[in-house]
Design a protein around this motif. Structure first.
Motif, PDB file in Angstrom:
ATOM      1  N   TYR A 189       0.765  -1.193  -0.105  1.00 17.48           N
ATOM      2  CA  TYR A 189      -0.100   0.140   0.022  1.00 17.48           C
ATOM      3  C   TYR A 189       0.920   1.212   0.053  1.00 17.48           C
ATOM      4  N   GLY A 190       0.585   2.223  -0.928  1.00 11.52           N
ATOM      5  CA  GLY A 190       1.420   3.432  -1.036  1.00 11.52           C
ATOM      6  C   GLY A 190       2.922   3.252  -1.263  1.00 11.52           C
ATOM      7  N   ASP A 191       3.664   4.234  -0.738  1.00 10.58           N
ATOM      8  CA  ASP A 191       5.132   4.007  -0.654  1.00 10.58           C
ATOM      9  C   ASP A 191       5.506   4.342   0.872  1.00 10.58           C
ATOM     10  N   PRO A 192       5.992   3.215   1.558  1.00 10.44           N
ATOM     11  CA  PRO A 192       6.367   3.083   2.798  1.00 10.44           C
ATOM     12  C   PRO A 192       7.814   4.182   2.848  1.00 10.44           C
ATOM     13  N   PHE A 193       8.548   4.197   1.856  1.00 11.17           N
ATOM     14  CA  PHE A 193       9.694   4.858   1.813  1.00 11.17           C
ATOM     15  C   PHE A 193       9.594   6.213   1.262  1.00 11.17           C
ATOM     16  N   TYR A 194       8.314   6.738   1.204  1.00  8.44           N
ATOM     17  CA  TYR A 194       8.009   8.303   0.808  1.00  8.44           C
ATOM     18  C   TYR A 194       8.858   9.290   1.037  1.00  8.44           C
ATOM     19  N   VAL A 195       9.222   9.189   2.603  1.00 18.96           N
ATOM     20  CA  VAL A 195       9.746  10.282   3.104  1.00 18.96           C
ATOM     21  C   VAL A 195      11.069  10.436   2.752  1.00 18.96           C
ATOM     22  N   PRO A 196      11.982   9.419   2.757  1.00 19.04           N
ATOM     23  CA  PRO A 196      13.313   9.318   2.518  1.00 19.04           C
ATOM     24  C   PRO A 196      13.637   9.701   0.778  1.00 19.04           C
ATOM     25  N   HIS A 197      12.389   9.170   0.084  1.00 18.97           N
ATOM     26  CA  HIS A 197      12.568   9.236  -1.256  1.00 18.97           C
ATOM     27  C   HIS A 197      12.420  10.656  -1.528  1.00 18.97           C
ATOM     28  N   VAL A 198      11.380  11.526  -1.148  1.00 15.61           N
ATOM     29  CA  VAL A 198      11.492  13.093  -1.410  1.00 15.61           C
ATOM     30  C   VAL A 198      12.635  13.528  -0.777  1.00 15.61           C
ATOM     31  N   MET A 199      13.064  13.519   0.527  1.00 13.92           N
ATOM     32  CA  MET A 199      14.007  14.293   1.209  1.00 13.92           C
ATOM     33  C   MET A 199      15.311  14.167   0.486  1.00 13.92           C
TER      34      MET A 199
END
Length: 348
Positions: A189-199
């Motif tokens: 579900y979704g991207d659990p690594f979204y924060v590091p992927h953006v940052m």
């Protein structure tokens, strides 16, 4: 007769007063339920490391950010978000269609996408009291993540747990493009690594945590040195852990990452976590400051006492390379609590 009427009137007056009191109590309970728990937040400031295809949308991001009451400091974060979502080239540039209950890619006008994307960002920003990691993960997962995670604080482990729970709840299976870890654990579900992927697209210049207070200020290394260390560290957000790695080319293990990022402040650390522990001056939790090292034991089988190391950020957070990758972790997470040893101050 008059006496009966008088008593009846008095009875109804008392009854109305009683009912009114109950209504007021009910409204107070509702209001209490609607209040968000008071939590510590992390406000991140920096510059966006993005190409012109993304930076060209900055005027619209600022326009709709202001319309939604967002501070200007979120603009680089949103530009990094756009880089992650579309690279700045898709018509639905912020991939915001789903926030309006539309199919992915429904918006075919970049300004419309940014307008609704900033509305969604502002909604989760307010619900998360401005805590940027929680805001970003909620942009990807939806505002339900804020309700689920509070009053805890965002962590990568919690983001993974939410993905697993939602995938099970909705009967989702992982698609082919998912990583081996996501497939094996059911993070579909979704991207659990979204924060590091953006940052990874943000050059961080300041991190504020708690109810005000700059984490970088008061660093035992000096604020400029701590800034240099963390600017370098953030470049590797989301990268995989690599055993024995110590450069950007090889990737990083825990002590290799510490050695590399401290070198950016002209501070030379030994190579291993045990050696870094031996070379540091031990400090208590109450004296620990951003830029100190934080040490752990028993994280894997070895004859060394110290098996893991990270850089302390303040407010119970530290930055490290571990089996889940490079990024922030919380000292209040059960695994780290069980293996925690203490803090060490780097001897410059």
């Amino acid at each position: 007769m008059k006496k009966i009427m008088y008593l009846a009137g008095a009875f109804f007056a008392v009854l109305l007063l009683f009912v009114g009191s109950l209504v007021m109590m009910f409204m107070m309970i509702l209001n209490d339920d609607e209040e968000q728990p008071e939590t510590e937040n992390s406000t991140i400031s920096g510059t966006a490391n993005v190409p012109e295809a993304v930076s060209r949308w900055e005027p619209l991001v600022r326009k709709y950010g202001a319309e939604n009451g967002l501070p200007g400091s979120v603009v680089p974060i949103v530009l990094a978000l756009i880089m992650q979502e579309s690279g700045g080239t898709a018509a639905d540039v912020m991939q915001s269609s789903e926030s309006q209950s539309k199919d992915p890619g429904y918006f075919n006008n970049p300004e419309v996408s940014i307008k609704f994307g900033m509305q969604h960002f502002a909604n989760v920003y307010r619900k998360a009291s401005g805590d940027i990691p929680t805001v970003l993960q909620s942009y990807n997962y939806g505002s339900g993540f804020v309700d689920w995670v509070l009053p805890r604080k965002y962590s990568l482990d919690l983001a993974k747990q939410f993905s697993i729970e939602q995938a099970r709840k909705n009967g989702y299976t992982c698609r082919a493009w998912r990583s081996a870890e996501e497939k094996s654990k059911g993070m579909c579900y979704g991207d659990p690594f979204y924060v590091p992927h953006v940052m990874r697209y943000v050059n961080v210049t300041k991190v504020e945590s708690g109810k005000g207070g700059d984490v970088a200020k008061g660093s035992a290394l000096g604020d400029d040195n701590f800034k240099a260390i963390m600017n370098e560290a953030r470049k590797y957000d989301g990268d995989a852990y690599v055993w024995a790695g110590y450069t950007p080319t090889t990737g990083f293990d825990c002590s290799g990452l510490m050695q590399w990022i401290y070198k950016q402040a002209n501070i030379n650390l030994p190579r291993t976590a045990q050696e870094q522990y031996n070379a540091s001056t031990k400090v208590s939790e109450s004296d620990a400051k951003p830029g100190d090292l934080v040490f752990f034991t028993g994280t894997y089988d070895t004859s060394n006492y110290i098996t893991h190391v990270g850089v302390y950020l303040g407010n119970g957070r530290f930055y490290n390379s571990n089996g889940h990758g490079v990024g922030e972790s919380g000292l209040d997470e059960s695994f780290w609590k069980a293996h925690f040893v203490g803090y060490g101050r780097v001897n410059k």
